[in-house]
Design a protein around this motif. Structure first.
Motif, PDB file in Angstrom:
ATOM      1  N   SER A   9       0.761  -1.199   0.119  1.00  0.00           N
ATOM      2  CA  SER A   9       0.127   0.016   0.008  1.00  0.00           C
ATOM      3  C   SER A   9       0.939   1.256  -0.080  1.00  0.00           C
ATOM      4  O   SER A   9       1.702   1.263   0.767  1.00  0.00           O
ATOM      5  N   TYR A  10       0.668   2.110  -0.867  1.00  0.00           N
ATOM      6  CA  TYR A  10       1.419   3.430  -1.142  1.00  0.00           C
ATOM      7  C   TYR A  10       0.934   4.635  -0.829  1.00  0.00           C
ATOM      8  O   TYR A  10       1.556   5.536  -0.449  1.00  0.00           O
ATOM      9  N   VAL A  11      -0.467   4.615  -0.500  1.00  0.00           N
ATOM     10  CA  VAL A  11      -1.192   5.768  -0.156  1.00  0.00           C
ATOM     11  C   VAL A  11      -1.462   6.033   1.399  1.00  0.00           C
ATOM     12  O   VAL A  11      -2.135   5.019   1.923  1.00  0.00           O
ATOM     13  N   GLU A  12      -1.070   7.027   2.184  1.00  0.00           N
ATOM     14  CA  GLU A  12      -1.533   7.158   3.549  1.00  0.00           C
ATOM     15  C   GLU A  12      -2.539   8.234   3.423  1.00  0.00           C
ATOM     16  O   GLU A  12      -2.157   9.310   3.237  1.00  0.00           O
ATOM     17  N   HIS A 252      -3.578   6.637 -14.500  1.00  0.00           N
ATOM     18  CA  HIS A 252      -3.459   5.943 -13.214  1.00  0.00           C
ATOM     19  C   HIS A 252      -2.879   6.978 -11.959  1.00  0.00           C
ATOM     20  O   HIS A 252      -3.396   6.782 -10.964  1.00  0.00           O
ATOM     21  N   PHE A 253      -1.870   7.883 -12.313  1.00  0.00           N
ATOM     22  CA  PHE A 253      -1.597   8.832 -11.007  1.00  0.00           C
ATOM     23  C   PHE A 253      -2.195  10.192 -11.331  1.00  0.00           C
ATOM     24  O   PHE A 253      -1.919  11.396 -10.677  1.00  0.00           O
ATOM     25  N   LYS A 254      -3.161  10.332 -12.259  1.00  0.00           N
ATOM     26  CA  LYS A 254      -4.220  11.555 -12.374  1.00  0.00           C
ATOM     27  C   LYS A 254      -3.318  12.822 -12.665  1.00  0.00           C
ATOM     28  O   LYS A 254      -3.589  13.798 -12.439  1.00  0.00           O
ATOM     29  N   CYS A 255      -2.392  12.439 -13.332  1.00  0.00           N
ATOM     30  CA  CYS A 255      -1.548  13.868 -14.118  1.00  0.00           C
ATOM     31  C   CYS A 255      -2.235  14.116 -15.359  1.00  0.00           C
ATOM     32  O   CYS A 255      -1.566  13.851 -16.411  1.00  0.00           O
ATOM     33  N   VAL A 295      -0.008  -3.766  -9.246  1.00  0.00           N
ATOM     34  CA  VAL A 295       0.823  -3.815  -7.989  1.00  0.00           C
ATOM     35  C   VAL A 295       0.197  -2.415  -7.142  1.00  0.00           C
ATOM     36  O   VAL A 295       0.069  -2.755  -5.854  1.00  0.00           O
ATOM     37  N   HIS A 296      -0.461  -1.411  -7.550  1.00  0.00           N
ATOM     38  CA  HIS A 296      -0.948  -0.575  -6.916  1.00  0.00           C
ATOM     39  C   HIS A 296      -2.259  -0.519  -6.766  1.00  0.00           C
ATOM     40  O   HIS A 296      -3.148   0.000  -7.384  1.00  0.00           O
ATOM     41  N   PRO A 301      -8.195  -0.782  -7.505  1.00  0.00           N
ATOM     42  CA  PRO A 301      -8.407  -2.289  -6.975  1.00  0.00           C
ATOM     43  C   PRO A 301      -8.952  -3.285  -7.894  1.00  0.00           C
ATOM     44  O   PRO A 301      -8.661  -4.561  -7.468  1.00  0.00           O
ATOM     45  N   THR A 302      -9.312  -2.982  -9.140  1.00  0.00           N
ATOM     46  CA  THR A 302      -9.661  -3.950 -10.037  1.00  0.00           C
ATOM     47  C   THR A 302      -8.714  -4.651 -10.652  1.00  0.00           C
ATOM     48  O   THR A 302      -8.949  -5.861 -11.020  1.00  0.00           O
ATOM     49  N   GLY A 303      -7.557  -4.128 -10.500  1.00  0.00           N
ATOM     50  CA  GLY A 303      -6.169  -4.851 -11.127  1.00  0.00           C
ATOM     51  C   GLY A 303      -6.426  -4.783 -12.819  1.00  0.00           C
ATOM     52  O   GLY A 303      -5.605  -5.493 -13.706  1.00  0.00           O
ATOM     53  N   ILE A 304      -7.300  -4.055 -13.250  1.00  0.00           N
ATOM     54  CA  ILE A 304      -7.540  -4.220 -14.954  1.00  0.00           C
ATOM     55  C   ILE A 304      -6.526  -3.160 -15.337  1.00  0.00           C
ATOM     56  O   ILE A 304      -6.097  -2.236 -14.992  1.00  0.00           O
ATOM     57  N   VAL A 305      -5.677  -3.987 -16.510  1.00  0.00           N
ATOM     58  CA  VAL A 305      -4.621  -3.053 -17.026  1.00  0.00           C
ATOM     59  C   VAL A 305      -5.176  -2.658 -18.516  1.00  0.00           C
ATOM     60  O   VAL A 305      -5.795  -3.314 -19.172  1.00  0.00           O
TER      61      VAL A 305
END
Length: 324
Positions: A9-12, A252-255, A295-296, A301-305
Motif C-alpha cells: 500500500s502506497y497511499v497514506e 493512473h496517477f491523475k496527471c 501492484v498499486h 483495486p480492480t487490477g484491470i490493465v
C-alpha cells in the motif's frame, strides 16, 4: 504501509507522498578509491569486470535508468544483468520471468534474499536497481542515483569505443541544477500526484509537476537535448518518466492536465530519445502497465490493465534533427 494479503500500500490517507531515500550507501569505484563526487557513507568496492550483477526490472523507471546507461556505455559484457518480472507483493521483486522463477546466476527467486544474506532482517524496502556481488550473492548497493553516476565515472576503462560523455565537466554545475529539478518535480512529482492521500496534497503536487513540464517544454524549444546538442545523463533521467507518462501517469496517477503527446517539444524530444540506440529497446510497455496497474491495488483495486495507448506512435518522425 502494508496489507495482510502481501499487497503493498502506497497511499497514506490525509498525507502527501514522501519517498524514503535511505539506501545501502556503498559505492563501486576504480580500485575502491574515494570518489571525487558524492557522499561516501558506506563501504567502497573495487571495479572488477564479471563480479557484479545489476538487478533492474524493466517496469521500474529508476531501474530503467540503470539499464539505459549500461547500454549506452557498452558495459553489457562487464556487468551482468538480471531482470525481475513487473509485478510483486510487499515482500520483494521476484525473478518470475526466468526459468523456474529463479535468477540463473544468483539462484534466488526473491531479490530480498540478496539483501537478507548481507543484512539479516533487512528492515527497508527491496528496491531496483540493485547491484549484487556474484561471488557472495549479497547486495552491494541499491543507491540508484550513484549507480549510474559511477557507471560513467568509475568504469571508464571498460566503456565501449565512442561511448557518450554523459557527465560533461563543463556542464556539470548546470546539470546538477537541472537534475535536481527534474527529480523533485517530475520523476518524483508524478508519484506525489499518484500517492497523494489528500486533495490538497494532490493539487499541490499536480501544480508543481505541470509547472516543471512547462519549463521543460520551453527549454527544449531551442535545444535538442536538455543540456544542448548531446545526450547526457540528464536526458536519461527525464526520459524514463516521459516514456511512462501517457501509458501510466496521465490516468493512473491523475496527471491529466494534458498528455505528453500534446506537448510538442517534449513529445518530439521523447521520441527522439526513444529512437536512439540504448533507449527504446529497454522499454517494455506491457511490463510497465502491468506493474503500475496491478501492484498499486490501493489506486486500481480492480487490477484491470489498459490496452492502450498504441506504442507505434513512438516510432513516428520527431523532427528534432534541425536543433542539433
Amino acid at each position: 504501509m502494508t496489507t495482510s494479503d502481501h499487497t503493498p500500500s502506497y497511499v497514506e490517507k490525509g498525507k502527501g507522498f514522501d519517498r524514503d531515500m535511505t539506501y545501502v550507501p556503498d559505492r563501486i569505484t576504480a580500485g575502491a578509491r574515494t570518489p571525487e563526487h558524492g557522499p561516501v557513507n558506506g563501504e567502497l568496492w573495487p571495479v572488477e569486470p564479471g563480479r557484479y550483477r545489476l538487478i533492474a526490472a524493466r517496469a521500474c523507471p529508476w531501474a530503467n535508468r540503470a539499464i539505459i546507461v549500461r547500454e549506452l556505455l557498452g558495459l553489457q559484457d562487464v556487468i551482468s544483468i538480471g531482470l525481475p518480472g513487473p509485478t510483486h507483493d510487499q515482500r520483494s521483486w521476484t525473478f518470475d520471468l526466468d526459468e523456474g522463477e529463479v535468477d540463473p546466476v544468483l539462484g534466488i527467486h526473491f531479490l530480498k534474499d540478496a539483501y537478507e544474506k548481507r543484512f539479516p532482517g533487512y528492515p527497508r524496502g527491496i528496491t531496483v536497481p540493485t547491484i549484487v556481488d556474484e561471488r557472495t550473492g549479497e547486495i552491494v548497493t541499491n543507491d540508484f542515483p550513484w549507480i549510474t553516476h559511477d557507471f560513467f565515472h568509475e568504469w571508464k576503462e571498460f566503456h565501449a569505443e565512442g561511448a557518450p560523455n554523459l557527465w560533461p565537466e563543463e556542464l556539470r554545475e548546470e546539470m546538477d541544477v537541472v537534475n535536481k529539478r527534474v527529480f523533485t518535480e517530475v520523476n518524483n512529482g508524478v508519484y506525489r500526484c499518484g500517492f497523494a492521500g489528500s486533495q490538497e496534497a494532490y493539487e499541490d503536487a499536480y501544480d508543481r509537476l505541470f509547472t516543471a513540464l512547462d519549463w521543460l517544454e520551453e527549454r527544449l524549444a531551442t535545444r535538442r537535448y536538455l543540456m544542448g546538442s548531446a545526450i547526457t545523463e540528464a536526458d536519461v533521467r527525464l526520459f524514463t518518466t516521459l516514456v511512462r507518462f501517457d501509458a501510466v501517469y496521465h490516468g493512473h496517477f491523475k496527471c491529466n492536465r494534458n498528455k505528453l503527446t500534446e506537448m510538442p517539444n517534449l513529445w518530439g524530444y521523447a521520441r527522439d530519445l526513444f529512437q536512439t540506440p540504448g533507449f527504446g529497446e529497454t522499454v517494455d510497455f506491457d511490463q510497465i502497465k502491468a506493474h503500475y496497474y496491478v501492484v498499486h491495488s490501493d489506486i486500481n483495486p480492480t487490477g484491470i490493465v489498459p490496452k492502450g495507448p498504441d506504442a507505434a506512435v513512438w516510432e513516428t518522425s520527431h523532427g528534432r534533427e534541425s536543433l542539433a
